[in-house]
Scaffold this motif. Sequence first.
Motif, short mmCIF file in Angstrom:
data_model
loop_
_atom_site.label_atom_id
_atom_site.label_comp_id
_atom_site.label_asym_id
_atom_site.label_seq_id
_atom_site.Cartn_x
_atom_site.Cartn_y
_atom_site.Cartn_z
N UNK A 157 0.79 -1.17 -0.10
CA UNK A 157 -0.33 0.00 0.03
C UNK A 157 0.91 1.23 -0.04
N UNK A 158 1.98 1.36 1.03
CA UNK A 158 2.79 2.53 0.81
C UNK A 158 3.36 2.75 -0.54
N UNK A 159 4.19 1.65 -1.22
CA UNK A 159 4.79 1.81 -2.39
C UNK A 159 3.69 2.15 -3.65
N UNK A 160 2.43 1.53 -3.45
CA UNK A 160 1.59 1.78 -4.52
C UNK A 160 1.18 3.19 -4.32
N UNK A 161 0.92 3.99 -3.32
CA UNK A 161 0.38 5.16 -3.31
C UNK A 161 1.51 6.10 -3.39
N UNK A 162 2.91 5.79 -3.15
CA UNK A 162 3.97 6.49 -3.57
C UNK A 162 4.16 6.43 -5.11
N UNK A 163 3.87 5.40 -5.76
CA UNK A 163 3.83 5.68 -7.16
C UNK A 163 2.76 6.35 -7.78
N UNK A 164 1.72 6.20 -7.05
CA UNK A 164 0.46 6.88 -7.91
C UNK A 164 0.73 8.44 -7.50
N UNK A 165 1.34 8.91 -6.29
CA UNK A 165 1.52 10.08 -6.19
C UNK A 165 2.45 10.87 -6.92
N UNK A 166 3.66 9.86 -7.16
CA UNK A 166 4.75 10.27 -8.11
C UNK A 166 4.15 10.74 -9.47
N UNK A 167 3.34 9.75 -10.22
CA UNK A 167 2.61 10.03 -11.35
C UNK A 167 1.76 11.29 -11.31
N UNK A 168 0.96 11.38 -10.43
CA UNK A 168 -0.16 12.43 -10.01
C UNK A 168 0.47 13.84 -10.02
N UNK A 169 1.75 13.89 -9.71
CA UNK A 169 2.59 15.17 -9.68
C UNK A 169 2.92 15.69 -11.06
N UNK A 170 3.04 14.67 -11.75
CA UNK A 170 3.35 14.93 -13.38
C UNK A 170 1.93 14.98 -14.11
N UNK A 171 1.03 14.96 -13.49
CA UNK A 171 -0.24 15.19 -14.16
C UNK A 171 -0.91 13.96 -14.97
N UNK A 172 -0.74 12.78 -14.49
CA UNK A 172 -0.93 11.45 -14.93
C UNK A 172 -1.64 10.70 -13.73
N UNK A 173 -2.56 10.01 -14.21
CA UNK A 173 -3.31 9.07 -13.48
C UNK A 173 -3.29 7.58 -13.63
N UNK A 174 -2.50 7.04 -12.85
CA UNK A 174 -2.26 5.45 -13.01
C UNK A 174 -3.60 4.91 -12.80
N UNK A 175 -4.37 5.21 -11.95
CA UNK A 175 -5.70 4.40 -11.60
C UNK A 175 -6.46 4.68 -12.98
N UNK A 176 -6.41 5.81 -13.72
CA UNK A 176 -7.23 5.88 -15.01
C UNK A 176 -6.75 5.32 -16.19
N UNK A 177 -5.31 5.55 -16.18
CA UNK A 177 -4.70 5.50 -17.44
C UNK A 177 -3.44 4.36 -17.44
N UNK A 178 -3.07 3.78 -16.34
CA UNK A 178 -2.05 2.85 -16.14
C UNK A 178 -0.62 3.37 -16.15
N UNK A 179 0.36 2.53 -16.26
CA UNK A 179 1.91 3.07 -16.15
C UNK A 179 2.22 3.78 -17.54
N UNK A 180 2.93 4.69 -17.63
CA UNK A 180 3.30 5.37 -18.93
C UNK A 180 4.89 5.61 -18.69
N UNK A 181 5.57 6.02 -19.94
CA UNK A 181 6.65 6.67 -19.82
C UNK A 181 7.65 5.59 -19.83
N UNK A 182 9.23 5.94 -19.75
CA UNK A 182 10.33 5.19 -19.52
C UNK A 182 10.41 4.71 -18.22
N UNK A 183 9.70 3.58 -17.87
CA UNK A 183 9.77 2.87 -16.26
C UNK A 183 11.20 2.45 -15.89
N UNK A 184 12.06 2.28 -16.87
CA UNK A 184 13.37 1.78 -16.46
C UNK A 184 13.95 3.00 -15.80
N UNK A 185 13.63 4.38 -15.85
CA UNK A 185 13.97 5.51 -14.99
C UNK A 185 13.57 5.57 -13.75
N UNK A 186 12.56 4.86 -13.12
CA UNK A 186 11.78 4.94 -11.95
C UNK A 186 12.30 4.13 -10.99
#
Length: 489
Positions: A157-186
């Motif tokens: 739960x901690x890691x999932x919310x950390x991930x979703x907050x990380x993407x939300x700061x970039x204007x992207x919703x993991x919940x709605x649109x899934x993973x995106x971008x160069x994931x090897x850099x995360x």
Amino acid sequence: MNVSDNNPILSGSAQSIAAYQDAIEQSSKAVVEWLKQPEMYQGKTVEQLRERINLNFTAEGLGNQATIERAVEYFLKDSLSVHHAQCVAHLHCPSLVISQAAEVLINATNQSMDSWDQSPSATIVEIKLIEWLREQVGYQAGDAGVFTSGGTQSNLMGLMLARDAFFARQGHSIQQDGLTGDLSKIKVFCSESAHFSVQKNMALMGLGYRSVTQVKTDVFSRMDAADLKAKLAQAQANGEQVMAIVATAGTTDAGAIDPLTEIAALAAEHQIWMHVDAAWGGALLLSEKYRHFLNGLELADSVTLDFHKQFFQTISCGAFLLKDARHYELMRYQAAYLNSDFDEEHGVPNLVSKSLQTTRRFDALKLWMGLEALGKKQYAEIIDNGVTLARQVAEFVSAQPDLELVMQPQLASVLFRFRPQSDDVAFVALLNQRIGDVLLASGAANVGVTEADGVTCLKLTLLNPTVCLKDVKVLLESVKQTAEQLLNA
């Protein structure tokens, strides 16, 4: 078939109540007899148990009495006695008597925590306990948190919310649109001694083991803040983005607590989510002697707690705490039959949106009853006992010529090894492995076997508040005798 003919269902009928009382009484009597047995374990091998245990599903059924008798014979008698003084291998605690009583209430009522109308009083109890736990950590007043099955789920739960907050700061919703971008850099940072659930959960979330960067540890298995700082700088230079730092308050083997305040400062400087896995060390929230070990915990964005470790609750019982309730919006989902907008507008509590589970047991009852039955002072005493005992055992081990203390204890674990007159590293490692195996096979003791800085060693996890130094000395003598037998074989 009329179900009432043989009363298999728990209900308010006279026949059902009588059947329930008979089954509980028969089971309780069997447990009492099992508790009296002197052996820690009957000493059966995997092969022996596989041969011995057979399922017996008949067309007509065996009935309650015969089925309980079979469970006693094939399960209970061959179970490990976790309350035994010589059972010290893992973070596997003996349970409070009041926790056993709570299980009776939990199981009989079968409340489900996914909606108010399935668990009315239970929902309020859990909310109030979360509020209390947040207060102990040092969070602001609120109820952002939920009970979980244990540390792995809470860490997810901690890691999932950390991930979703990380993407939300970039204007992207993991919940709605899934993973995106160069994931090897995360990346996610944790210490070399962090729980394996960090890697496991990152793989589960689609980011893989390669997303986990391990930070060096010091001689006490604590995260090296200097190496963390260097690796953060290197990540930035490499164009990598760190979505979370996972600190540990109580590593599985050494009981190490990372420098929480220093880690929090670095996380804040780089605007990185900090999660603290305090599945074991969180017990010190109630400590009178060692609470200061957790200084800085209140700075974390999320915290994992376990109560089936040094809180002495039956499995399973854990919790996840979230500092800022707004982040729960990242995983929110409305299901009309569980948590409708109408209900929430009218003040009906909604726990399902805080949990990864839907159907969920009322495990919070065990902690509530434990706290009320023991009181904070007695709870503190039995928690502190393990830490203090570990220090006494370490001092004793250090004085033994044929035993070697591998690391000074920090919580309630002692890492040591039998040290024969040999410089053959592989031989010494195998000897200690075999000591642990032979002790368990004999049914005499359950001692952990692990590695610390590449050294194969034995581990005593001293959670049991009924165990004293005298009991541990008996165990250490068994270690010595077993070693001598193996050396002379």
